[in-house]
Design a protein around this motif. Sequence first.
Motif, PDB file in Angstrom:
ATOM      1  N   GLN A  82       0.848  -1.198   0.000  1.00  0.00           N
ATOM      2  CA  GLN A  82       0.000   0.000   0.000  1.00  0.00           C
ATOM      3  C   GLN A  82       0.878   1.240   0.000  1.00  0.00           C
ATOM      4  OE1 GLN A  82      -2.683   0.190   3.377  1.00  0.00           O
ATOM      5  NE2 GLN A  82      -4.384   0.472   1.992  1.00  0.00           N
ATOM      6  N   THR A  83       0.457   2.274  -0.730  1.00  0.00           N
ATOM      7  CA  THR A  83       1.226   3.516  -0.709  1.00  0.00           C
ATOM      8  C   THR A  83       0.955   4.249   0.605  1.00  0.00           C
ATOM      9  OG1 THR A  83      -0.518   4.868  -1.692  1.00  0.00           O
ATOM     10  CG2 THR A  83       0.988   3.747  -3.228  1.00  0.00           C
ATOM     11  N   GLU A 141      -2.487   5.774   0.521  1.00  0.00           N
ATOM     12  CA  GLU A 141      -3.551   4.790   0.734  1.00  0.00           C
ATOM     13  C   GLU A 141      -3.681   4.450   2.216  1.00  0.00           C
ATOM     14  OE1 GLU A 141      -3.239   2.411  -3.551  1.00  0.00           O
ATOM     15  OE2 GLU A 141      -2.124   1.677  -1.814  1.00  0.00           O
ATOM     16  N   SER A 142      -2.542   4.223   2.858  1.00  0.00           N
ATOM     17  CA  SER A 142      -2.545   3.881   4.285  1.00  0.00           C
ATOM     18  C   SER A 142      -3.130   5.011   5.119  1.00  0.00           C
ATOM     19  CB  SER A 142      -1.126   3.586   4.773  1.00  0.00           C
ATOM     20  OG  SER A 142      -0.555   2.550   4.023  1.00  0.00           O
ATOM     21  N   ALA A 169      -6.931   5.294   4.546  1.00  0.00           N
ATOM     22  CA  ALA A 169      -7.613   4.157   5.166  1.00  0.00           C
ATOM     23  C   ALA A 169      -7.675   4.356   6.690  1.00  0.00           C
ATOM     24  CB  ALA A 169      -6.901   2.851   4.819  1.00  0.00           C
ATOM     25  N   LYS A 208     -11.546  -0.041   1.571  1.00  0.00           N
ATOM     26  CA  LYS A 208     -10.491  -0.276   0.588  1.00  0.00           C
ATOM     27  C   LYS A 208     -10.150   1.053  -0.070  1.00  0.00           C
ATOM     28  CE  LYS A 208      -9.600  -2.778  -3.687  1.00  0.00           C
ATOM     29  NZ  LYS A 208     -10.317  -3.327  -4.832  1.00  0.00           N
ATOM     30  N   VAL A 209      -8.873   1.410  -0.058  1.00  0.00           N
ATOM     31  CA  VAL A 209      -8.408   2.653  -0.683  1.00  0.00           C
ATOM     32  C   VAL A 209      -7.368   2.287  -1.733  1.00  0.00           C
ATOM     33  CG1 VAL A 209      -7.274   4.873  -0.299  1.00  0.00           C
ATOM     34  CG2 VAL A 209      -8.764   3.931   1.473  1.00  0.00           C
ATOM     35  N   VAL A 210      -7.575   2.763  -2.968  1.00  0.00           N
ATOM     36  CA  VAL A 210      -6.638   2.463  -4.053  1.00  0.00           C
ATOM     37  C   VAL A 210      -6.223   3.769  -4.733  1.00  0.00           C
ATOM     38  CG1 VAL A 210      -6.301   1.205  -6.220  1.00  0.00           C
ATOM     39  CG2 VAL A 210      -7.801   0.256  -4.453  1.00  0.00           C
ATOM     40  N   ASP A 211      -4.915   3.965  -4.838  1.00  0.00           N
ATOM     41  CA  ASP A 211      -4.384   5.121  -5.568  1.00  0.00           C
ATOM     42  C   ASP A 211      -4.507   4.797  -7.053  1.00  0.00           C
ATOM     43  OD1 ASP A 211      -2.811   7.015  -6.881  1.00  0.00           O
ATOM     44  OD2 ASP A 211      -1.385   7.160  -5.240  1.00  0.00           O
ATOM     45  N   GLY A 263      -0.602   9.910  -5.782  1.00  0.00           N
ATOM     46  CA  GLY A 263      -1.480  10.428  -4.744  1.00  0.00           C
ATOM     47  C   GLY A 263      -2.444  11.507  -5.197  1.00  0.00           C
ATOM     48  N   TYR A 307      -7.818   8.962  -5.969  1.00  0.00           N
ATOM     49  CA  TYR A 307      -8.058   7.729  -5.226  1.00  0.00           C
ATOM     50  C   TYR A 307      -9.439   7.174  -5.510  1.00  0.00           C
ATOM     51  CZ  TYR A 307      -3.948   8.757  -2.409  1.00  0.00           C
ATOM     52  OH  TYR A 307      -2.676   9.006  -2.007  1.00  0.00           O
ATOM     53  N   ILE A 327     -12.195   4.843  -3.425  1.00  0.00           N
ATOM     54  CA  ILE A 327     -12.480   4.407  -2.059  1.00  0.00           C
ATOM     55  C   ILE A 327     -13.748   3.569  -2.055  1.00  0.00           C
ATOM     56  CG2 ILE A 327     -13.183   5.225   0.226  1.00  0.00           C
ATOM     57  CD1 ILE A 327     -11.397   7.658  -0.260  1.00  0.00           C
TER      58      ILE A 327
END
Length: 83
Positions: A6-7, A10-11, A14, A28-31, A37, A40, A42
């Motif tokens: 995870q970037t 993202e961390s 989250a 769930k978080v995705v770049d 950054g 995103y 979510i």
Amino acid sequence: RGFASQTDGESRLAQVLREKFPRASAIKVVDISGGCGAMYEIHIESEEFREKRTVQQHQMVNQALSEEIKHMHGLRIFTSAPK
């Protein structure tokens, strides 16, 4: 991509979402900007969203991330209540 990779962004997002939505059953978080950054996606499933319209759910997420959103170009939000 595994959870360990995870970037930072993202961390961080989250973590904020876990604090703001303690009853969430899934976050769930995705770049989706290739790791820079800027954008995103979510996904949140939370009991807090039950009985609320989608627009209200999204407003709750936007409010929770109001500080972080200032540094982004875009955000895709997917919300649901547990089945």
